[in-house]
Enzyme design. Structure first.
Site: not given
Ligand code: ACM
Length: 260
Positions: A38, A109, A142, A169
């Protein structure tokens, strides 16, 4: 089909060098599919929407897109990468899949994580699948992992390989992806990053641990949490096709959505 990922450590804002570094890392290798993290070329922690927009690229053009297209052509591979997408005066956290003949598929996203909500617009494209070299691939980014519906949607749409650019994270995703692969009988390729970013007073440590997982949950390849890493494995995408798990159970046919 050889599927690959590159786990990088981008320096925030140094797009040219981050792209150059990723290109150098994958140059010696051959693959049919490459997944990059990402926001792999910009870094993650934008201070403001305006700052993110200053790094944004419109879908299908710009420095990063051109470099990825060139790589796709050179390697005769599909290249998937995360980037900040400028569209209609707005900024999205997006992933593009670039094919060697120059066509591309773009995904914005759906599930924004934490402070991303102050920077990016919630994605409007919906989940995307596409075909390449006889395999069907699906895109998610992510934090989408945290919503089982994301990968279920892609799997119901026939995706055999889930391509998952990430900047993780929290610690749970690498294990969770084993379950997601099993739930859907699909391959998963999570390309994460490593390193630390500390901007506007918030320190983020990215966990690495990029993984390629088989439909039976086997971890086929795994990176550590401290090193930039290139991983690749040869897979047969058709292993994702049979959703029958025994004589009487089929992962998709046995679903009873009216009870959910
Ligand atoms: C994330 O979605 N970058 C934790």
């Amino acid at each position: 089909m050889r599927v690959a990922l590159y786990q990088n450590y981008p320096k925030f804002g140094d797009v040219e060098n981050n792209v150059k570094q990723a290109l150098a890392a994958v140059a010696p290798h051959s693959f049919d599919l490459l997944v990059l993290p990402e926001l792999f070329a910009t870094g993650y922690q934008f201070k403001s929407r305006e700052e993110a927009m200053s790094y944004g690229e419109p879908v299908g053009s710009g420095f990063t897109f051109d470099a990825m297209k060139e790589l796709a052509i050179q390697k005769k591979a599909v290249v998937i990468y995360g980037y900040p997408e400028l569209e209609g005066g707005k900024i999205y956290n997006s992933a593009a899949a670039v094919m060697p003949e120059g066509s591309f598929v773009n995904y914005q996203k759906v599930h924004l994580f934490d402070t991303e909500k102050q920077i990016f617009e919630p994605g409007q494209t919906g989940f995307k699948t596409f075909d390449f070299n006889g395999a069907r691939m699906g895109l998610m980014i992510c934090f989408d992992w945290r919503f089982p519906e994301s990968m279920r949607r892609l799997a119901l749409d026939g995706a055999q390989i889930i391509c998952h650019p990430a900047n993780l994270v929290l610690p749970h995703c690498p294990q969770a992806m084993i379950i997601r692969a099993l739930e859907n009988n699909v391959f998963t390729v999570t390309a994460d990053r490593i390193g630390v970013e500390e901007r506007h007073g918030q320190r983020l440590e990215f966990i690495g641990r990029s993984r390629i997982i088989a439909p039976d949950g086997e971890v086929l390849a795994e990176a550590g949490d401290e090193e930039a890493s290139f991983l690749s494995v040869d897979i047969d995408p058709s292993a994702a096709d049979n959703k029958q798990i025994n004589e009487r159970n089929d992962l998709f046919a046995d679903r009873r959505p009216h009870f959910y």
